[in-house]
Design a protein around this motif. Structure first.
Motif, PDB file in Angstrom:
ATOM      1  N   GLN A  94    -101.366  46.323  24.295  1.00 33.05           N
ATOM      2  CA  GLN A  94    -100.463  46.246  25.437  1.00 33.05           C
ATOM      3  C   GLN A  94     -99.056  46.682  25.072  1.00 33.05           C
ATOM      4  O   GLN A  94     -98.466  47.557  25.719  1.00 33.05           O
ATOM      5  CB  GLN A  94    -100.434  44.809  25.988  1.00 33.05           C
ATOM      6  N   ALA A  98    -100.390  50.530  26.193  1.00 35.57           N
ATOM      7  CA  ALA A  98    -100.554  50.382  27.641  1.00 35.57           C
ATOM      8  C   ALA A  98     -99.259  50.043  28.364  1.00 35.57           C
ATOM      9  O   ALA A  98     -99.082  50.408  29.534  1.00 35.57           O
ATOM     10  CB  ALA A  98    -101.611  49.314  27.927  1.00 35.57           C
ATOM     11  N   ALA A 163    -102.057  52.438  30.584  1.00 36.45           N
ATOM     12  CA  ALA A 163    -103.020  52.748  29.520  1.00 36.45           C
ATOM     13  C   ALA A 163    -103.357  54.232  29.507  1.00 36.45           C
ATOM     14  O   ALA A 163    -103.305  54.884  28.452  1.00 36.45           O
ATOM     15  CB  ALA A 163    -104.281  51.907  29.688  1.00 36.45           C
TER      16      ALA A 163
END
Length: 446
Positions: A94, A98, A163
């Motif tokens: 993350q 992303a 992402a």
């Protein structure tokens, strides 16, 4: 000695930058000269990054020397992608991939404002200044709209979200290494290109290719130069048109990348021809004409961007510091091996200093250097260095150049082909260690 001087430059930028930021707060970066903050950590990408580094250091030079050229190019891309993805994943999926392009500064924040692309482009310049209604986020305002439209296009085909945007930038960005190899092979020779291949894989620049859209910009710009090199050396009309088309797109991805024209000029000088120019100009006109017909005014947008730049941090950051700290950032993206390689560029560019060469003027010696593969490589590297110098002196690149200058930096890395054979693994190790230290000790802002 060149590498030591580069280390000293970075150390000075860190020490002086820390003092200025602590006492005056005018640098607007947390860990000068990088836009980053101190956060020692490991992550899921740590074992992979170390493994890739060890494999490339141990086997990269041998594979680059022996693998057939048609297989070497995809191998370089795969290794570069593995290196870049693993470095990004040190921060986790993350935070490392992303979420990078979903912050309040980034392109994905405005996807829903491009439902009517034509109307948005016609209205684009009305939202650049900070006091304008619904002003664009920093990166949208700071770039021509082709940058944002890339992510709008991904969203339209079902690849929306951070992402997919992150994967796109890394996947495309890693092809820049291939473009440099293609250009060096065309202009110099295959042996010279092969020597540079492992260094292009383990470039510390991968830290920022994996965290910003500028890696994608770097790839587009690099392929424009590579196709120009192919057109200039092989007479390919399609390559000339493709080079121009990509150069036009490059100028609509980032205003500052118009300076890539200096790298292109160096390519033509090295190839001793201007024959591709008419078709390059035709190709380069396509994207500007298309945007102009839709209603986007590039020159007006750049004028307004300059005004906005000085409304924000650009107007506060001191020129006296960044004019030499920006090159320190460049050291961190190209690595110490590149610094050592660049030390050899003037000698290759000017040729030997024997009696015959001693009677030549400086331009004459440069022209004479084109007779040798390494001399032609030195010309292209010099073109990239001049582009960086112009960007630096302009005052429009104060901080964050570790990502902004990626398109120029990849060409500097080609200078590693000039390093002696016996030192290759040592310099590759220095490259890998630098990238690993940056991503394990810092969290970069972009």
């Amino acid at each position: 000695m060149a590498a030591a001087a580069a280390v000293a430059l970075v150390a000075a930028a860190v020490v002086v930058g820390r003092y200025v930021q602590d006492h005056y707060g005018t640098l607007h970066v947390n860990w000068a000269p990088l836009y980053a903050h101190w956060d020692p950590h490991v992550g899921p990408g740590t074992p992979a990054a170390i493994s890739v580094a060890v494999l490339v250091i141990a086997y990269g030079p041998l594979v680059a020397e022996r693998l057939r050229w048609p297989l070497l190019l995809p191998a370089v891309w795969a290794a570069s992608a593995a290196w870049t993805f693993s470095l990004a994943l040190i921060d986790g999926w993350q935070r490392g991939i992303a979420g990078r392009l979903t912050t309040s500064y980034e392109y994905l924040q405005v996807i829903d404002r491009f439902d009517d692309v034509g109307a948005t482009l016609r209205d684009f310049t009305h939202h650049i200044l900070l006091q304008s209604p619904d002003h664009w986020p920093a990166h949208v305002a700071g770039h021509p709209p082709a940058a944002t439209l890339t992510f709008v296009g991904l969203d339209r085909i079902g690849l929306g979200g951070g992402a997919w945007a992150g994967v796109w930038c890394i996947t495309v960005g890693c092809t820049a290494a291939l473009a440099v190899l293609v250009a060096v092979r065309a202009l110099a020779d295959e042996r010279t290109a092969r020597r540079a291949a492992p260094f292009l894989v383990l470039a510390p620049a991968a830290v920022w290719v994996g965290t910003s859209a500028d890696g994608y910009f770097a790839a587009v710009a690099a392929w424009s130069v590579a196709l120009l090199a192919v057109a200039a050396t092989r007479g390919s009309r399609w390559a000339a048109l493709g080079s121009g088309l990509l150069f036009g797109l490059t100028c609509y991805l980032s205003y500052g990348l118009t300076l890539m024209v200096l790298v292109g000029a160096a390519v033509l000088l090295a190839a001793r021809t201007v024959r591709p120019l008419p078709l390059v100009v035709v190709g380069a006109a396509v994207v500007p004409i298309a945007f102009t017909l839709v209603g986007f005014n590039w020159w007006e947008a750049y004028r307004l961007l300059t005004e906005r730049y000085y409304q924000g941090a650009g107007g506060i950051r001191p020129y006296w510091y960044w004019v030499w700290a920006n090159p320190a950032c460049t050291v961190l993206i190209v690595g110490l091996a590149t610094a050592a390689g660049l030390r050899r560029v003037p000698g290759r560019l000017l040729g030997a200093s024997g009696e015959q060469e001693g009677r030549l003027t400086l331009p004459g010696r440069v022209l004479r250097a084109r007779a040798e593969p390494e001399g032609r490589l030195a010309l292209v590297v010099t073109g990239a260095a001049l582009a960086l110098l112009a960007a630096d002196l302009s005052g429009m690149s104060k901080a964050e150049t570790e990502r902004i200058w990626l398109p120029f930096g990849v060409w500097l890395i080609a200078a590693t082909a000039l390093l002696p054979e016996r030192w290759r693994r040592g310099w590759l190790t220095a490259q890998a260690v630098l990238a690993l230290l940056v991503n394990h000790l810092l969290v970069t802002g972009w």
